[in-house]
Structures are given as C-alpha cells and as structure tokens.
Design a protein around this motif. Structure first.
Motif, mmCIF file in Angstrom:
data_model
loop_
_atom_site.group_PDB
_atom_site.id
_atom_site.type_symbol
_atom_site.label_atom_id
_atom_site.label_comp_id
_atom_site.label_asym_id
_atom_site.label_seq_id
_atom_site.Cartn_x
_atom_site.Cartn_y
_atom_site.Cartn_z
ATOM 1 N N ALA A 298 -5.883 63.582 -132.109
ATOM 2 C CA ALA A 298 -5.168 63.613 -130.828
ATOM 3 C C ALA A 298 -5.769 62.631 -129.830
ATOM 4 C CB ALA A 298 -5.188 65.031 -130.252
ATOM 5 N N ASN A 299 -7.073 62.544 -129.825
ATOM 6 C CA ASN A 299 -7.729 61.758 -128.781
ATOM 7 C C ASN A 299 -7.588 60.258 -128.942
ATOM 8 O OD1 ASN A 299 -8.517 63.441 -126.809
ATOM 9 N ND2 ASN A 299 -10.701 63.375 -127.222
ATOM 10 N N VAL A 300 -7.443 59.783 -130.159
ATOM 11 C CA VAL A 300 -7.243 58.338 -130.295
ATOM 12 C C VAL A 300 -5.898 57.941 -129.684
ATOM 13 C CG1 VAL A 300 -8.772 58.002 -132.268
ATOM 14 C CG2 VAL A 300 -6.368 58.565 -132.661
ATOM 15 N N LEU A 301 -4.892 58.827 -129.778
ATOM 16 C CA LEU A 301 -3.617 58.551 -129.127
ATOM 17 C C LEU A 301 -3.749 58.644 -127.608
ATOM 18 C CD1 LEU A 301 -0.950 60.392 -131.325
ATOM 19 C CD2 LEU A 301 -2.088 58.208 -131.707
ATOM 20 N N ASN A 302 -4.470 59.658 -127.148
ATOM 21 C CA ASN A 302 -4.648 59.815 -125.702
ATOM 22 C C ASN A 302 -5.354 58.616 -125.080
ATOM 23 O OD1 ASN A 302 -3.495 62.435 -125.504
ATOM 24 N ND2 ASN A 302 -5.370 63.326 -126.305
ATOM 25 N N LEU A 303 -6.405 58.160 -125.723
ATOM 26 C CA LEU A 303 -7.167 57.053 -125.158
ATOM 27 C C LEU A 303 -6.416 55.733 -125.281
ATOM 28 C CD1 LEU A 303 -9.724 56.100 -123.793
ATOM 29 C CD2 LEU A 303 -10.836 55.934 -126.038
ATOM 30 N N TYR A 304 -5.733 55.521 -126.407
ATOM 31 C CA TYR A 304 -4.950 54.294 -126.578
ATOM 32 C C TYR A 304 -3.877 54.198 -125.490
ATOM 33 C CZ TYR A 304 -1.903 50.813 -128.830
ATOM 34 O OH TYR A 304 -1.137 49.701 -129.105
ATOM 35 N N SER A 305 -3.160 55.298 -125.271
ATOM 36 C CA SER A 305 -2.107 55.276 -124.257
ATOM 37 C C SER A 305 -2.675 55.265 -122.846
ATOM 38 C CB SER A 305 -1.174 56.475 -124.455
ATOM 39 O OG SER A 305 -0.415 56.306 -125.644
ATOM 40 N N ASN A 306 -3.891 55.723 -122.678
ATOM 41 C CA ASN A 306 -4.574 55.580 -121.397
ATOM 42 C C ASN A 306 -4.716 54.099 -121.042
ATOM 43 O OD1 ASN A 306 -7.494 55.285 -119.953
ATOM 44 N ND2 ASN A 306 -6.506 57.177 -119.298
ATOM 45 N N THR A 307 -5.018 53.281 -122.046
ATOM 46 C CA THR A 307 -5.133 51.840 -121.797
ATOM 47 C C THR A 307 -3.770 51.227 -121.483
ATOM 48 O OG1 THR A 307 -4.852 51.123 -124.118
ATOM 49 C CG2 THR A 307 -7.073 51.742 -123.406
ATOM 50 N N MET A 308 -2.702 51.734 -122.127
ATOM 51 C CA MET A 308 -1.358 51.222 -121.843
ATOM 52 C C MET A 308 -0.968 51.509 -120.391
ATOM 53 S SD MET A 308 -0.235 49.831 -124.703
ATOM 54 C CE MET A 308 -1.943 49.334 -125.008
ATOM 55 N N SER A 309 -1.272 52.718 -119.921
ATOM 56 C CA SER A 309 -0.939 53.080 -118.539
ATOM 57 C C SER A 309 -1.704 52.219 -117.551
ATOM 58 C CB SER A 309 -1.237 54.561 -118.296
ATOM 59 O OG SER A 309 -0.378 55.377 -119.065
ATOM 60 N N ALA A 310 -2.956 51.941 -117.856
ATOM 61 C CA ALA A 310 -3.755 51.086 -116.973
ATOM 62 C C ALA A 310 -3.167 49.675 -116.907
ATOM 63 C CB ALA A 310 -5.201 51.044 -117.453
ATOM 64 N N LYS A 311 -2.691 49.170 -118.041
ATOM 65 C CA LYS A 311 -2.088 47.838 -118.046
ATOM 66 C C LYS A 311 -0.766 47.821 -117.267
ATOM 67 C CE LYS A 311 -3.434 44.662 -119.944
ATOM 68 N NZ LYS A 311 -4.378 43.604 -119.494
ATOM 69 N N VAL A 312 0.007 48.911 -117.321
ATOM 70 C CA VAL A 312 1.236 49.003 -116.531
ATOM 71 C C VAL A 312 0.914 49.024 -115.040
ATOM 72 C CG1 VAL A 312 3.241 50.471 -116.022
ATOM 73 C CG2 VAL A 312 2.558 50.084 -118.385
ATOM 74 N N LEU A 313 -0.285 49.491 -114.696
ATOM 75 C CA LEU A 313 -0.758 49.441 -113.311
ATOM 76 C C LEU A 313 -1.241 48.040 -112.932
ATOM 77 C CD1 LEU A 313 -2.720 52.813 -113.191
ATOM 78 C CD2 LEU A 313 -0.755 52.209 -111.763
ATOM 79 N N ASP A 314 -1.105 47.088 -113.876
ATOM 80 C CA ASP A 314 -1.522 45.694 -113.674
ATOM 81 C C ASP A 314 -3.030 45.553 -113.469
ATOM 82 O OD1 ASP A 314 1.069 44.654 -113.961
ATOM 83 O OD2 ASP A 314 1.547 45.046 -111.860
ATOM 84 N N VAL A 315 -3.793 46.448 -114.094
ATOM 85 C CA VAL A 315 -5.247 46.316 -114.079
ATOM 86 C C VAL A 315 -5.630 45.129 -114.962
ATOM 87 C CG1 VAL A 315 -7.440 47.410 -114.680
ATOM 88 C CG2 VAL A 315 -5.583 48.772 -113.694
ATOM 89 N N ARG A 316 -6.395 44.221 -114.416
ATOM 90 C CA ARG A 316 -6.685 42.968 -115.130
ATOM 91 C C ARG A 316 -7.973 43.064 -115.940
ATOM 92 N NH1 ARG A 316 -4.874 38.239 -110.789
ATOM 93 N NH2 ARG A 316 -2.666 38.892 -110.658
ATOM 94 N N LEU A 317 -7.952 43.956 -116.905
ATOM 95 C CA LEU A 317 -9.034 44.074 -117.882
ATOM 96 C C LEU A 317 -8.405 44.029 -119.268
ATOM 97 C CD1 LEU A 317 -11.267 46.953 -116.414
ATOM 98 C CD2 LEU A 317 -11.775 44.500 -116.391
ATOM 99 N N ALA A 318 -9.159 43.561 -120.242
ATOM 100 C CA ALA A 318 -8.671 43.551 -121.613
ATOM 101 C C ALA A 318 -8.507 44.991 -122.106
ATOM 102 C CB ALA A 318 -9.647 42.793 -122.514
ATOM 103 N N ARG A 319 -7.634 45.159 -123.100
ATOM 104 C CA ARG A 319 -7.375 46.507 -123.619
ATOM 105 C C ARG A 319 -8.644 47.174 -124.112
ATOM 106 N NH1 ARG A 319 -6.561 48.819 -128.194
ATOM 107 N NH2 ARG A 319 -6.708 46.866 -129.342
ATOM 108 N N TRP A 320 -9.524 46.428 -124.775
ATOM 109 C CA TRP A 320 -10.741 47.033 -125.304
ATOM 110 C C TRP A 320 -11.666 47.470 -124.167
ATOM 111 C CZ3 TRP A 320 -15.718 45.503 -124.396
ATOM 112 C CH2 TRP A 320 -15.930 44.216 -123.882
#
Length: 454
Positions: A298-320
């Motif tokens: 469950a958590n690998v999905l939660n954390l992966y999508s956490n990075t997607m939400s941050a990118k939609v917020l236009d946070v300028r950090l790499a996904r990793w």
C-alpha cells in the motif's frame, strides 16, 4: 527525450517521467495487471484494522458485513471509473483534475491529496512497524519505522514499472497468506456465532460509521487511480480497466476487513496486530509477515502518488527528491502519531470522505458527462476554471451541514438519526452545481479513443 524513449517496460531502470504526458511509444501492459495491483494494495493491515471498528462500536455481525460490503462496492465503483481515465488522458489523476479546476484552481485539491497520501503513508508505517516489533521484541519503534520507510522509498524512486512488478508478485504471496488467515478464523465458528455485541447506540448510526470508514478506505484511492493506468495503450478498454480495478480492490478490501472483524471477536482485548498473532495460533508469525508486506504494497502507491501531487503543485524538485521528502515526512508523523493510533485513524478516514467526494463529483462529471477527455485539455488548462472550485466549495459546505461525528456536528446532523451521510450529500451537491454552471456547454463530440476495446 532520448533517455525516456528507452524506458519501455524495463523494471530495473528509474522512471524518467512524473506528471508529463506518457508518449504513445512508451505505452505498454494490459488492463488485467491492474487486478493484481489493486488486489495487493488492499490486502493490507490498514484495511484489516477497519474490521475492528464494528466490533468496537458494538454492531452485530450481519449489519456489519452488510455495511462493509456496501461501503466497498460504492467505493470500488468510483475508484474503478477514476482509474479508467488513465490511458486516454495519459496523465496522473490530480493532473486530470486541472481540466475542471484550472492549473492554480487545482492547487487546493492537490495539496489536500498530498496531505492525504502522507497520512496514509504514516498509517501503514505505524502498523507495519508494530508488526516488526512483534516479530523482534525489544526493537525500538523508530528503528522498525526506518527500515520500512527506506525500503518503500527506494521502490518509489525506481517508479512505475518496478511498482507494478512488485505488486504483481506480492498479490500472490499476500493472497495465500490472507486466505490461510481466513480459514483459521472461520475454524473458530462456534466462538464467533456465540458473540453478542454490547449496546452502544442506534443501529443506523453505527451502520453509518462502518459504511463510512469502509467506503472511505477504498474510495480514497480514487485521487490517484490513474497514476497506475496511464502507461496502458490509449486504446485499452475503459470497461475492462474498471472491471479489473473493481474486482481486485473490492474483493481484497472486503475480505480483509471481514478477517479483521472475525479476529477482533476472537481476541477482543488486543491491538489489531497482536490480536492477529494470537488468533492465528501457530500461523501467527506468518500472519504478522503478511501485515508487514501488506503495509509495503500500500505504501509504495501512497508515496509514489504523494510525489505526483507535489508535482501538480508545481514544486520544482525531481520525483526522486520528492519521494525522499515524503518518506521523511511520513517517518516523522509516524513517530508523533503512533501512541494514539486507533481514534486518529477513524477520524482520518472520515475527513478523507469529506474533501474527496465533492472533488470526485466534479472530475467524474467533467470527464464522463461533459466528455472533456482530450489530453490537450488537461495540459493547456487555464489558471482558473471557476466552475470547478465553486462546485467543490459549495458541495463541501453542504456536506458539513450534515456531518455527525464526535469531533464535529453540523446543524442538520439529526436528520438521519445521528447517522453520518454528509459526504454523499456533498458528492451530489457538487455534481449538480457543476452541471448547472456548465449547462450551456453541450458535450463535445470528441474522439474517445480510450473507450474502444483493445
């Protein structure tokens, strides 16, 4: 992008994409892979812990099973049709929401989803760490949590293809382990049949709570459902995607919650994980291992999508880098929240219902009713599409009028006899308002390539 063109279906290569449109040359896989992904993601300890709620409340077995079934079916439906957007859109779920909300207008739901995914990551880290402590007595909670967070963060850094492969193999392992746990729990049939709940209030109110938490668990995957279907070929059938996602998620979630309820009856004085170890007898250690593995799926999905939400917020950090930030945040929150877990968990589930439901109504209607499905519509969304945020806010405010929880009571909380159905009202109101605000815009005859079988 020469490097990204070589990503394909390779597992041992870090994913080069985040919220960009997935090129057609990179599309791969089959809709049935989503069956295994959502099966594995819902054979988890967080789901199992929900089974303890009806027992703790004092709801009888029959109504409890009905509430769990209904909650999972309704939640599974919105999850399935959210996931079905992925191939045609080619974007993650929160990015798809930009079409109805606008780029800046979508910041609020993206931030709420970033918080929600961090919350889920924390929940599973806490439960998984408790399980590790059962296997290794004396191990500090912080050490157990570090082990889980590091493993999960590494999987997320590698990204989509490794996550799909990991979930596929874990679905088989977890399926076997939870099937054995089910058989063992049912072998105590006489004890279960003899159980009688304590009187704790009106049956409808208790039924509503169990319905809400079971619905919330599976429904709360919806804001990131397309994150795991967007790599499928564009012509993949929406119907097949919806069916596979629905079966995998609902079957796993419902059965796991029922096991939790049976174990709660068999070992009522214990915490969910300790109770599992006691109720399973000689199989106890293997059951605890299943808990740890389930927390990870469950958590690998939660954390992966956490990075997607941050990118939609236009946070300028790499996904990793965002994966590392999310993992560290989840670890800190786990250290803060693990000592008063049960009540915090139930409240967390209810809060998810209230913000996600009006957002879902807007996005589903925009896509399926107004037929706004072209990828360009998501990537070229204006800063604001006022009808989306307006409908969302009105739906949210309407739902809060009916909320009936220990931490909040709306002015119309008594309408349903103390039962909390406010989040369903929020869904309906937000949807109706969004349709009214767009009533002059007839659905466009777009080429819905994502709806053909293939």
């Amino acid at each position: 992008m020469a490097e990204s063109a070589r990503y394909g279906d390779r597992v041992a290569v870090p994913e080069p994409y985040s919220i960009e449109h997935i090129p057609f040359a990179e599309r791969h896989g089959h809709s049935r892979q989503l069956l295994w992904l959502w099966l594995a993601a819902n054979l988890t300890i967080a789901d199992y812990a929900i089974g303890f709620v009806p027992v703790a409340l004092g709801l009888s077995i029959g109504p409890a099973i009905l509430a769990l079934a209904l909650g999972n079916i309704l939640g599974g439906l919105v999850l399935a049709w959210s996931a079905a957007m992925g191939p045609a859109a080619g974007y993650p779920q929160m990015f798809i929401g930009r079409r109805a909300f606008g780029r800046v207008g979508g910041y609020a739901p993206a931030f709420l989803n970033w918080l929600s995914t961090a919350g889920w990551f924390t929940v599973n880290t806490i439960l998984g760490s408790f399980a590790i402590q059962l296997l290794i007595p004396g191990l500090p909670f912080a050490v157990a949590a570090v082990v889980l967070v590091v493993v999960q963060t590494l999987l997320v850094i590698y990204g989509h293809n490794l996550i799909q492969a990991f979930e596929r193999y874990l679905a088989l392992i977890l399926g076997i382990l939870f099937a054995i746990a089910t058989v063992i729990a049912l072998s105590h049939g006489s004890t279960i049949a003899a159980w009688h709940p304590k009187t704790a209030g009106g049956t409808l109110a208790l039924f509503a709570i169990v319905l809400a938490v079971s619905f919330s668990y599976i429904m709360s995957w919806s804001p990131y459902a397309s994150d795991y279907s967007r790599y499928l070929p564009e012509i993949t059938s929406r119907s097949y995607i919806a069916i596979y996602v629905f079966i995998g998620a609902v079957l796993a979630s419902f059965l796991t919650e029922v096991v939790g309820m049976l174990v709660a009856i068999l070992a009522p004085a214990s915490t969910p994980i300790a109770a599992l170890k006691v109720a399973m007898g000689g199989f106890g250690a293997f059951a605890v291992v299943a808990v740890i593995l389930g927390a990870t799926t469950a958590n690998v999905l939660n954390l992966y999508s956490n990075t997607m939400s941050a990118k939609v917020l236009d946070v300028r950090l790499a996904r990793w880098q965002l994966a590392v930030v999310g993992g560290v945040l989840g670890f800190i929150l786990a250290l803060i929240g693990y000592q008063n877990f049960t009540q915090n968990y139930q409240n967390f589930l209810i809060v998810l219902d209230y913000w996600i439901m009006p957002w879902l109504a807007v996005v589903l209607i925009d896509y399926y009713v107004l037929k706004r499905t072209e990828p360009l519509g998501f990537s070229s969304a204006p800063d604001w599409n006022r009808s989306g945020p307006i409908a969302f806010v009105i739906g949210l405010l309407a739902s809060l009028l009916f909320i009936s929880e220990t931490f909040a009571k709306g002015p119309f909380a008594s309408v349903f006899g103390g039962a909390d159905f406010g989040y369903f009202i929020g869904f309906i109101v937000a949807g109706v308002v969004y349709l009214l605000l767009n009533r002059s815009r007839a659905p466009r005859a777009e080429n819905e390539r994502g709806g053909r079988d293939g």
